[in-house]
Every structure is written in C-alpha cells, then in structure tokens.
Design a protein around this motif. Structure first.
Motif, PDB file in Angstrom:
ATOM      1  N   GLU A 175       0.832  -1.211   0.000  1.00  0.00           N
ATOM      2  CA  GLU A 175       0.000   0.000   0.000  1.00  0.00           C
ATOM      3  C   GLU A 175       0.867   1.262   0.000  1.00  0.00           C
ATOM      4  O   GLU A 175       0.586   2.207  -0.728  1.00  0.00           O
ATOM      5  CB  GLU A 175      -0.937   0.004   1.204  1.00  0.00           C
ATOM      6  CG  GLU A 175      -1.890   1.180   1.174  1.00  0.00           C
ATOM      7  CD  GLU A 175      -2.922   1.131   2.279  1.00  0.00           C
ATOM      8  OE1 GLU A 175      -3.165   2.202   2.873  1.00  0.00           O
ATOM      9  OE2 GLU A 175      -3.480   0.052   2.547  1.00  0.00           O
ATOM     10  N   ARG A 176       1.915   1.282   0.811  1.00  0.00           N
ATOM     11  CA  ARG A 176       2.812   2.456   0.827  1.00  0.00           C
ATOM     12  C   ARG A 176       3.426   2.685  -0.545  1.00  0.00           C
ATOM     13  O   ARG A 176       3.528   3.820  -1.021  1.00  0.00           O
ATOM     14  CB  ARG A 176       3.915   2.279   1.874  1.00  0.00           C
ATOM     15  CG  ARG A 176       3.478   2.536   3.296  1.00  0.00           C
ATOM     16  CD  ARG A 176       4.645   2.558   4.267  1.00  0.00           C
ATOM     17  NE  ARG A 176       5.274   1.255   4.416  1.00  0.00           N
ATOM     18  CZ  ARG A 176       4.881   0.304   5.269  1.00  0.00           C
ATOM     19  NH1 ARG A 176       3.839   0.532   6.052  1.00  0.00           N
ATOM     20  NH2 ARG A 176       5.533  -0.839   5.349  1.00  0.00           N
ATOM     21  N   ARG A 177       3.842   1.609  -1.176  1.00  0.00           N
ATOM     22  CA  ARG A 177       4.425   1.746  -2.518  1.00  0.00           C
ATOM     23  C   ARG A 177       3.381   2.212  -3.525  1.00  0.00           C
ATOM     24  O   ARG A 177       3.704   2.986  -4.434  1.00  0.00           O
ATOM     25  CB  ARG A 177       5.071   0.432  -2.951  1.00  0.00           C
ATOM     26  CG  ARG A 177       6.316   0.130  -2.132  1.00  0.00           C
ATOM     27  CD  ARG A 177       6.989  -1.125  -2.577  1.00  0.00           C
ATOM     28  NE  ARG A 177       8.093  -1.460  -1.687  1.00  0.00           N
ATOM     29  CZ  ARG A 177       9.071  -2.260  -2.032  1.00  0.00           C
ATOM     30  NH1 ARG A 177       9.100  -2.817  -3.234  1.00  0.00           N
ATOM     31  NH2 ARG A 177      10.035  -2.536  -1.175  1.00  0.00           N
ATOM     32  N   CYS A 178       2.154   1.772  -3.356  1.00  0.00           N
ATOM     33  CA  CYS A 178       1.091   2.212  -4.271  1.00  0.00           C
ATOM     34  C   CYS A 178       0.779   3.693  -4.090  1.00  0.00           C
ATOM     35  O   CYS A 178       0.417   4.371  -5.051  1.00  0.00           O
ATOM     36  CB  CYS A 178      -0.160   1.349  -4.096  1.00  0.00           C
ATOM     37  SG  CYS A 178       0.042  -0.319  -4.782  1.00  0.00           S
ATOM     38  N   VAL A 179       0.952   4.212  -2.879  1.00  0.00           N
ATOM     39  CA  VAL A 179       0.820   5.661  -2.663  1.00  0.00           C
ATOM     40  C   VAL A 179       1.818   6.385  -3.562  1.00  0.00           C
ATOM     41  O   VAL A 179       1.477   7.348  -4.259  1.00  0.00           O
ATOM     42  CB  VAL A 179       1.042   6.033  -1.177  1.00  0.00           C
ATOM     43  CG1 VAL A 179       1.196   7.541  -1.008  1.00  0.00           C
ATOM     44  CG2 VAL A 179      -0.090   5.506  -0.319  1.00  0.00           C
ATOM     45  N   GLY A 180       3.055   5.905  -3.558  1.00  0.00           N
ATOM     46  CA  GLY A 180       4.086   6.497  -4.413  1.00  0.00           C
ATOM     47  C   GLY A 180       3.784   6.325  -5.886  1.00  0.00           C
ATOM     48  O   GLY A 180       4.016   7.236  -6.688  1.00  0.00           O
ATOM     49  N   LEU A 181       3.253   5.167  -6.234  1.00  0.00           N
ATOM     50  CA  LEU A 181       2.935   4.922  -7.644  1.00  0.00           C
ATOM     51  C   LEU A 181       1.836   5.849  -8.142  1.00  0.00           C
ATOM     52  O   LEU A 181       1.923   6.380  -9.254  1.00  0.00           O
ATOM     53  CB  LEU A 181       2.523   3.459  -7.854  1.00  0.00           C
ATOM     54  CG  LEU A 181       3.640   2.442  -7.715  1.00  0.00           C
ATOM     55  CD1 LEU A 181       3.092   1.022  -7.764  1.00  0.00           C
ATOM     56  CD2 LEU A 181       4.696   2.657  -8.798  1.00  0.00           C
ATOM     57  N   VAL A 182       0.811   6.043  -7.332  1.00  0.00           N
ATOM     58  CA  VAL A 182      -0.267   6.946  -7.754  1.00  0.00           C
ATOM     59  C   VAL A 182       0.280   8.361  -7.922  1.00  0.00           C
ATOM     60  O   VAL A 182      -0.036   9.044  -8.901  1.00  0.00           O
ATOM     61  CB  VAL A 182      -1.456   6.894  -6.765  1.00  0.00           C
ATOM     62  CG1 VAL A 182      -2.460   8.006  -7.047  1.00  0.00           C
ATOM     63  CG2 VAL A 182      -2.143   5.525  -6.840  1.00  0.00           C
ATOM     64  N   GLY A 183       1.138   8.783  -7.006  1.00  0.00           N
ATOM     65  CA  GLY A 183       1.777  10.096  -7.154  1.00  0.00           C
ATOM     66  C   GLY A 183       2.607  10.178  -8.426  1.00  0.00           C
ATOM     67  O   GLY A 183       2.569  11.179  -9.146  1.00  0.00           O
ATOM     68  N   ALA A 184       3.341   9.107  -8.705  1.00  0.00           N
ATOM     69  CA  ALA A 184       4.145   9.080  -9.932  1.00  0.00           C
ATOM     70  C   ALA A 184       3.259   9.099 -11.170  1.00  0.00           C
ATOM     71  O   ALA A 184       3.564   9.779 -12.153  1.00  0.00           O
ATOM     72  CB  ALA A 184       5.044   7.841  -9.941  1.00  0.00           C
ATOM     73  N   GLY A 185       2.167   8.352 -11.119  1.00  0.00           N
ATOM     74  CA  GLY A 185       1.234   8.335 -12.256  1.00  0.00           C
ATOM     75  C   GLY A 185       0.638   9.705 -12.513  1.00  0.00           C
ATOM     76  O   GLY A 185       0.510  10.145 -13.660  1.00  0.00           O
ATOM     77  N   GLU A 186       0.300  10.410 -11.428  1.00  0.00           N
ATOM     78  CA  GLU A 186      -0.228  11.770 -11.568  1.00  0.00           C
ATOM     79  C   GLU A 186       0.822  12.696 -12.176  1.00  0.00           C
ATOM     80  O   GLU A 186       0.529  13.494 -13.063  1.00  0.00           O
ATOM     81  CB  GLU A 186      -0.691  12.301 -10.203  1.00  0.00           C
ATOM     82  CG  GLU A 186      -1.958  11.657  -9.691  1.00  0.00           C
ATOM     83  CD  GLU A 186      -3.150  11.961 -10.556  1.00  0.00           C
ATOM     84  OE1 GLU A 186      -3.516  13.141 -10.704  1.00  0.00           O
ATOM     85  OE2 GLU A 186      -3.726  11.001 -11.112  1.00  0.00           O
ATOM     86  N   ALA A 187       2.060  12.577 -11.699  1.00  0.00           N
ATOM     87  CA  ALA A 187       3.137  13.442 -12.209  1.00  0.00           C
ATOM     88  C   ALA A 187       3.431  13.138 -13.674  1.00  0.00           C
ATOM     89  O   ALA A 187       3.618  14.064 -14.485  1.00  0.00           O
ATOM     90  CB  ALA A 187       4.394  13.268 -11.357  1.00  0.00           C
ATOM     91  N   LEU A 188       3.482  11.869 -14.036  1.00  0.00           N
ATOM     92  CA  LEU A 188       3.746  11.504 -15.436  1.00  0.00           C
ATOM     93  C   LEU A 188       2.591  11.942 -16.340  1.00  0.00           C
ATOM     94  O   LEU A 188       2.814  12.415 -17.457  1.00  0.00           O
ATOM     95  CB  LEU A 188       3.987  10.000 -15.561  1.00  0.00           C
ATOM     96  CG  LEU A 188       5.351   9.531 -15.074  1.00  0.00           C
ATOM     97  CD1 LEU A 188       5.375   8.023 -14.892  1.00  0.00           C
ATOM     98  CD2 LEU A 188       6.443   9.982 -16.040  1.00  0.00           C
ATOM     99  N   SER A 189       1.368  11.796 -15.857  1.00  0.00           N
ATOM    100  CA  SER A 189       0.210  12.249 -16.640  1.00  0.00           C
ATOM    101  C   SER A 189       0.266  13.755 -16.865  1.00  0.00           C
ATOM    102  O   SER A 189       0.005  14.237 -17.970  1.00  0.00           O
ATOM    103  CB  SER A 189      -1.093  11.884 -15.922  1.00  0.00           C
ATOM    104  OG  SER A 189      -1.249  10.498 -15.834  1.00  0.00           O
ATOM    105  N   ALA A 190       0.609  14.485 -15.820  1.00  0.00           N
ATOM    106  CA  ALA A 190       0.704  15.943 -15.942  1.00  0.00           C
ATOM    107  C   ALA A 190       1.819  16.333 -16.913  1.00  0.00           C
ATOM    108  O   ALA A 190       1.646  17.255 -17.721  1.00  0.00           O
ATOM    109  CB  ALA A 190       0.952  16.569 -14.569  1.00  0.00           C
ATOM    110  N   ALA A 191       2.944  15.626 -16.851  1.00  0.00           N
ATOM    111  CA  ALA A 191       4.048  15.911 -17.780  1.00  0.00           C
ATOM    112  C   ALA A 191       3.615  15.655 -19.219  1.00  0.00           C
ATOM    113  O   ALA A 191       3.936  16.432 -20.127  1.00  0.00           O
ATOM    114  CB  ALA A 191       5.269  15.055 -17.432  1.00  0.00           C
ATOM    115  N   MET A 192       2.855  14.596 -19.429  1.00  0.00           N
ATOM    116  CA  MET A 192       2.370  14.280 -20.768  1.00  0.00           C
ATOM    117  C   MET A 192       1.392  15.361 -21.255  1.00  0.00           C
ATOM    118  O   MET A 192       1.500  15.832 -22.384  1.00  0.00           O
ATOM    119  CB  MET A 192       1.701  12.909 -20.776  1.00  0.00           C
ATOM    120  CG  MET A 192       1.164  12.507 -22.124  1.00  0.00           C
ATOM    121  SD  MET A 192      -0.100  11.242 -22.000  1.00  0.00           S
ATOM    122  CE  MET A 192      -1.290  11.981 -20.917  1.00  0.00           C
TER     123      MET A 192
END
Length: 180
Positions: free
Chosen positions: A136-153
């Motif tokens: 779950e902790r790692r998924c918190v980071g993954l969701v944050g990364a997904g949001e950041a990558l989506s915003a960059a795109m």
C-alpha cells in the motif's frame, strides 16, 4: 450542468468556471446553479468526481478481464492510467489543482487519490510478496508518480507512450520485494 461545466473548463479554463458563468452557459438561472452545487467548491468537487469516475471505470474495466501475468498487469495498469489523462485533455489535472486550494476540497481530492491506491494494491497484490502495508505504501508512491507523469504528458513534456512506459517501469520495480 456538469457537462456544461466540463465544456467551460475545456474551452476557457478552470478559473472561468463560476456558478454564474455556468448558469449563463447552461441556460438556467443563477439560483438553480447555486441550489444544485451550493458553492464554487461544491461545483468543482462534483465535476472532479464525475471526471474521476470515468477513469476509475476505465481502469476497472481494463483490469478485470481475465488473469494476467505481472508484466501484462503492469502494462495494462500503466497504459490505462496514463491514457485516461489523454481522454480528459488535462482538465482532470486542472480540476485537481483547483481542489487543493482549501481543506474541504483537498480532503475530497485525497479521498479520490486514496481510492486509486486501494485499486492499485488490489490489482498488484497477486503478483507481490510484499506485506499488504508495504504494498500500500508503494502504491501511494505509484499513484503520485502516475499523476506526475500524466501531468508531464498533458504539458507536452513526453508522449503518451513514453509516460506509460516510464510508469510501467516504476510499477514493475515497486512490486518486487527488496533483495537481502
């Protein structure tokens, strides 16, 4: 009225989305808009939830069709998550940013992000030897990364394929238990 609100965000930006402007564009009186949403914050929250539900449904639909290997699961999860940002043409990120402006809006935004964490953990659990808490902790980071990558795109810093590939790589690495 939510369809009209989304159209305003797409055409004019989230800053132009007010209850008065929405009422005028939707062809209703201001009191109707105020009775329905209460405040601009209420409108932003409801609009974000409606956009978000489409992404959640797309993810669930893509991830609930048959059993997959870890690699297939990661590829589908990453590609679908990133693609949903293309489908919303950046308004999801603009609405998310607008939601962080107050405690009430921030709490709703966090609740929606937490829903993605739960979804990611459920999908990745069969492929991981991590404890549920660590996953779950790692998924918190993954969701944050997904949001950041989506915003960059959405900003044009990378293509959809590049964002999905980077996200898949991050997911793949996060699911694995550390060696030693």
């Amino acid at each position: 009225m939510l369809d009209t609100a989304l159209l305003i965000v797409r055409e004019e930006g989230v800053d132009r989305l007010t209850l008065g402007h929405l009422a005028a564009r939707a062809g209703v009186s201001k009191p109707v808009a105020y009775d329905h949403f209460g405040t601009r914050s209420g409108l932003l929250i409801e609009l974000y939830k409606s956009v978000d539900i489409e992404q959640v449904n797309a993810l669930r639909s893509a991830l609930t069709t048959g059993e997959r290997s870890l690699e297939e699961t990661v590829e589908v999860l990453a590609a679908t998550y990133i693609h949903c940002s293309v489908d919303t043409s950046g308004e999801r990120h603009a609405l998310g940013a607008a939601l962080t402006g107050s405690e009430e809006k921030g709490a709703v935004y966090q609740e929606l992000l937490d829903g993605y964490v739960v979804l990611f953990a459920a999908v990745l659990k069969p492929h991981s030897t991590l404890s549920p808490a660590e996953l779950e902790r790692r998924c918190v980071g993954l969701v944050g990364a997904g949001e950041a990558l989506s915003a960059a795109m959405v900003r044009g810093s990378c293509s959809e394929a590049e964002a999905a590939e980077a996200f898949a790589s991050l997911i793949q690495g996060a699911v694995r238990a550390p060696v030693g």
